[in-house]
Design an enzyme around this catalytic site. Structure first.
Site, PDB file in Angstrom:
ATOM      1  N   LYS A  65       5.680 -28.807 -32.574  1.00 23.79           N
ATOM      2  CA  LYS A  65       4.445 -29.057 -31.821  1.00 23.79           C
ATOM      3  C   LYS A  65       4.084 -30.541 -31.768  1.00 23.79           C
ATOM      4  CE  LYS A  65       2.504 -24.473 -32.598  1.00 23.79           C
ATOM      5  NZ  LYS A  65       1.434 -23.678 -33.162  1.00 23.79           N
ATOM      6  N   ALA A 127      -3.041 -27.654 -44.507  1.00 16.54           N
ATOM      7  CA  ALA A 127      -3.273 -28.858 -43.701  1.00 16.54           C
ATOM      8  C   ALA A 127      -2.041 -29.179 -42.856  1.00 16.54           C
ATOM      9  CB  ALA A 127      -3.625 -30.028 -44.610  1.00 16.54           C
ATOM     10  N   ALA A 130      -0.963 -25.866 -37.830  1.00 20.75           N
ATOM     11  CA  ALA A 130      -1.946 -24.883 -37.368  1.00 20.75           C
ATOM     12  C   ALA A 130      -3.369 -25.401 -37.593  1.00 20.75           C
ATOM     13  CB  ALA A 130      -1.737 -23.553 -38.091  1.00 20.75           C
ATOM     14  N   THR A 152      -1.159 -29.942 -51.234  1.00 24.46           N
ATOM     15  CA  THR A 152      -0.908 -31.386 -51.307  1.00 24.46           C
ATOM     16  C   THR A 152      -2.148 -32.098 -50.776  1.00 24.46           C
ATOM     17  OG1 THR A 152       1.385 -30.866 -50.767  1.00 24.46           O
ATOM     18  CG2 THR A 152       0.762 -33.192 -50.685  1.00 24.46           C
TER      19      THR A 152
HETATM   20  P1  NDP Z   1       3.117 -25.963 -41.502  1.00 28.46           P
HETATM   21  O1  NDP Z   1       4.482 -25.825 -42.060  1.00 28.46           O
HETATM   22  O2  NDP Z   1       2.810 -27.077 -40.585  1.00 28.46           O
HETATM   23  O3  NDP Z   1       2.051 -26.084 -42.736  1.00 28.46           O
HETATM   24  C1  NDP Z   1       2.118 -25.186 -43.801  1.00 28.46           C
HETATM   25  C2  NDP Z   1       0.915 -25.376 -44.720  1.00 28.46           C
HETATM   26  O4  NDP Z   1       0.930 -24.321 -45.664  1.00 28.46           O
HETATM   27  C3  NDP Z   1       0.919 -26.680 -45.494  1.00 28.46           C
HETATM   28  O5  NDP Z   1      -0.418 -27.134 -45.626  1.00 28.46           O
HETATM   29  C4  NDP Z   1       1.484 -26.256 -46.863  1.00 28.46           C
HETATM   30  O6  NDP Z   1       1.014 -27.037 -47.936  1.00 28.46           O
HETATM   31  C5  NDP Z   1       0.894 -24.871 -46.993  1.00 28.46           C
HETATM   32  N1  NDP Z   1       1.647 -23.958 -47.851  1.00 28.46           N
HETATM   33  C6  NDP Z   1       2.892 -23.469 -47.671  1.00 28.46           C
HETATM   34  N2  NDP Z   1       3.224 -22.611 -48.642  1.00 28.46           N
HETATM   35  C7  NDP Z   1       2.164 -22.559 -49.479  1.00 28.46           C
HETATM   36  C8  NDP Z   1       1.878 -21.852 -50.699  1.00 28.46           C
HETATM   37  N3  NDP Z   1       2.772 -21.032 -51.236  1.00 28.46           N
HETATM   38  N4  NDP Z   1       0.672 -22.019 -51.277  1.00 28.46           N
HETATM   39  C9  NDP Z   1      -0.234 -22.856 -50.734  1.00 28.46           C
HETATM   40  N5  NDP Z   1      -0.029 -23.565 -49.592  1.00 28.46           N
HETATM   41  C10 NDP Z   1       1.152 -23.417 -48.987  1.00 28.46           C
HETATM   42  O7  NDP Z   1       2.802 -24.539 -40.840  1.00 28.46           O
HETATM   43  P2  NDP Z   1       1.759 -24.251 -39.655  1.00 28.46           P
HETATM   44  O8  NDP Z   1       0.509 -24.972 -39.957  1.00 28.46           O
HETATM   45  O9  NDP Z   1       2.394 -24.472 -38.340  1.00 28.46           O
HETATM   46  O10 NDP Z   1       1.560 -22.657 -39.796  1.00 28.46           O
HETATM   47  C11 NDP Z   1       0.748 -22.125 -40.829  1.00 28.46           C
HETATM   48  C12 NDP Z   1       0.589 -20.624 -40.608  1.00 28.46           C
HETATM   49  O11 NDP Z   1      -0.153 -20.366 -39.412  1.00 28.46           O
HETATM   50  C13 NDP Z   1       1.914 -19.865 -40.465  1.00 28.46           C
HETATM   51  O12 NDP Z   1       1.794 -18.669 -41.193  1.00 28.46           O
HETATM   52  C14 NDP Z   1       2.001 -19.587 -38.967  1.00 28.46           C
HETATM   53  O13 NDP Z   1       2.734 -18.421 -38.678  1.00 28.46           O
HETATM   54  C15 NDP Z   1       0.525 -19.388 -38.631  1.00 28.46           C
HETATM   55  N6  NDP Z   1       0.207 -19.604 -37.214  1.00 28.46           N
HETATM   56  C16 NDP Z   1      -0.283 -18.550 -36.492  1.00 28.46           C
HETATM   57  C17 NDP Z   1      -0.617 -18.681 -35.167  1.00 28.46           C
HETATM   58  C18 NDP Z   1      -1.147 -17.502 -34.420  1.00 28.46           C
HETATM   59  O14 NDP Z   1      -1.203 -17.555 -33.179  1.00 28.46           O
HETATM   60  N7  NDP Z   1      -1.569 -16.453 -35.088  1.00 28.46           N
HETATM   61  C19 NDP Z   1      -0.464 -19.976 -34.455  1.00 28.46           C
HETATM   62  C20 NDP Z   1       0.030 -21.047 -35.317  1.00 28.46           C
HETATM   63  C21 NDP Z   1       0.363 -20.842 -36.643  1.00 28.46           C
HETATM   64  P3  NDP Z   1       1.688 -28.439 -48.342  1.00 28.46           P
HETATM   65  O15 NDP Z   1       1.089 -29.460 -47.419  1.00 28.46           O
HETATM   66  O16 NDP Z   1       1.263 -28.629 -49.744  1.00 28.46           O
HETATM   67  O17 NDP Z   1       3.165 -28.273 -48.174  1.00 28.46           O
END
Ligand code: NDP
Length: 271
Positions: A65, A127, A130, A152
């Site tokens: 994105k 963060a 999404a 983080t």
């Molecule tokens: P990103 O990979 O950009 O970000 C992931 C985030 O999740 C980071 O902040 C990361 O933290 C955190 N994270 C990952 N694993 C863990 C954990 N075990 N415990 C705590 N924090 C965690 O993903 P997106 O933001 O693109 O997507 C996030 C979610 O939103 C996904 O599940 C995706 O499917 C969903 N989504 C749904 C949509 C819909 O239309 N329903 C549209 C867009 C997204 P850190 O920074 O510390 O790594």
């Protein structure tokens, strides 16, 4: 027949082709919608080839994105605020226009579920992309406050700074969370690996909990929120359909009726 698609990696799981096919059938538009896998190296070439071969529009999903934001020749104000793009449109003049429909997708699904954003105290967990996509819409919907909590902390603070022109975000570590929120949004991808983000269960009772992730049955976060007496416990199917409907509207000029599509998908999931 006009051709559309979704670009991501991985992409095999994407429900977008099905959703757009159902939209097309509903409004009698004969469209073709395909899944396209790309890599960091060939992303730009993949997009350019799709459009030069006559494609009309693309959805962009994880992890591209922000790359789509960089690639677009022009951006909507909303996409500009988000710093990310999930909908690309090939204009008549040969330019690629970018929009982000995730925020409106979430706000419409909340509205469908009678959850008001006005003056709401909102906690966002995560963060990543999404969160970036939904924060401008939350500010535009006059939320009362946004607390951001991410594993983080530095990433949360980066977003806090970036979004300063649109509104104030408070960053807290999970152990600093207390009290109650009107809305808790799980925008982490923890559910995808069967995990629940680290947070105290004392903040759940009476809060509406929304997991952006979607799955067959309940997501781990949704189940956990229910067990801890959340006011409502929702997951991202509705948002997925609503953000797709907004993309369809941008491309086709007709907004599909989403309720019957959401019900149909949910019925299929339960069977
Ligand atoms: P990103 O990979 O950009 O970000 C992931 C985030 O999740 C980071 O902040 C990361 O933290 C955190 N994270 C990952 N694993 C863990 C954990 N075990 N415990 C705590 N924090 C965690 O993903 P997106 O933001 O693109 O997507 C996030 C979610 O939103 C996904 O599940 C995706 O499917 C969903 N989504 C749904 C949509 C819909 O239309 N329903 C549209 C867009 C997204 P850190 O920074 O510390 O790594």
């Amino acid at each position: 027949m006009d051709v559309y698609g979704v670009v991501g990696n991985p992409i095999n799981h994407s429900k977008s082709p099905k959703i757009h096919l159902l939209f097309g059938q509903q409004v009698n538009h004969d469209i073709y919608y395909q899944r396209i896998s790309a890599t960091d190296e060939n992303f730009v070439g993949t997009i350019e080839r799709f459009f030069t071969e006559g494609g009309k529009g693309l959805n962009i999903t994880v992890p591209f994105k922000e790359k789509a934001f960089q690639l677009a020749d022009s951006l909507s104000n909303n996409a500009q605020s988000c710093g990310s793009v999930n909908t690309l449109t090939f204009s008549e003049d040969g330019r690629i226009h970018g929009e982000s429909t995730d925020g409106i997708g979430l706000s419409k699904d909340l509205e469908n579920n009678q959850v008001s954003l006005e003056n709401a105290e909102v906690l966002i967990l995560g963060a990543g992309g999404a969160t970036r996509g939904i924060v401008p819409t939350l500010f535009a919907s006059s939320v009362g406050s946004i607390i951001l909590c991410n594993r983080t902390m530095a990433k949360a603070e980066l977003l806090q700074e970036e979004f300063l022109p649109y509104g104030e975000i408070t960053c807290l570590a999970s152990e600093q969370l207390s009290g109650r929120f009107d809305l808790i949004i799980n925008a982490t991808s923890a559910s995808l690996s069967g995990e629940i983000p680290d947070m105290p269960d004392t903040i759940i009772p009476g809060s509406v909990c929304y997991d952006l992730a979607y799955t067959y049955g309940e997501t781990p976060f949704q189940r956990w929120a229910k067990q801890n007496n959340s006011a409502k416990s929702l997951q991202g199917w509705g948002m997925l359909v609503e953000q797709a409907a907004e993309s369809f509207y941008i491309w086709r000029g007709v907004r599909p009726k989403t309720e019957e599509i959401i019900q149909r998908l949910q019925a299929e999931l339960e069977n």
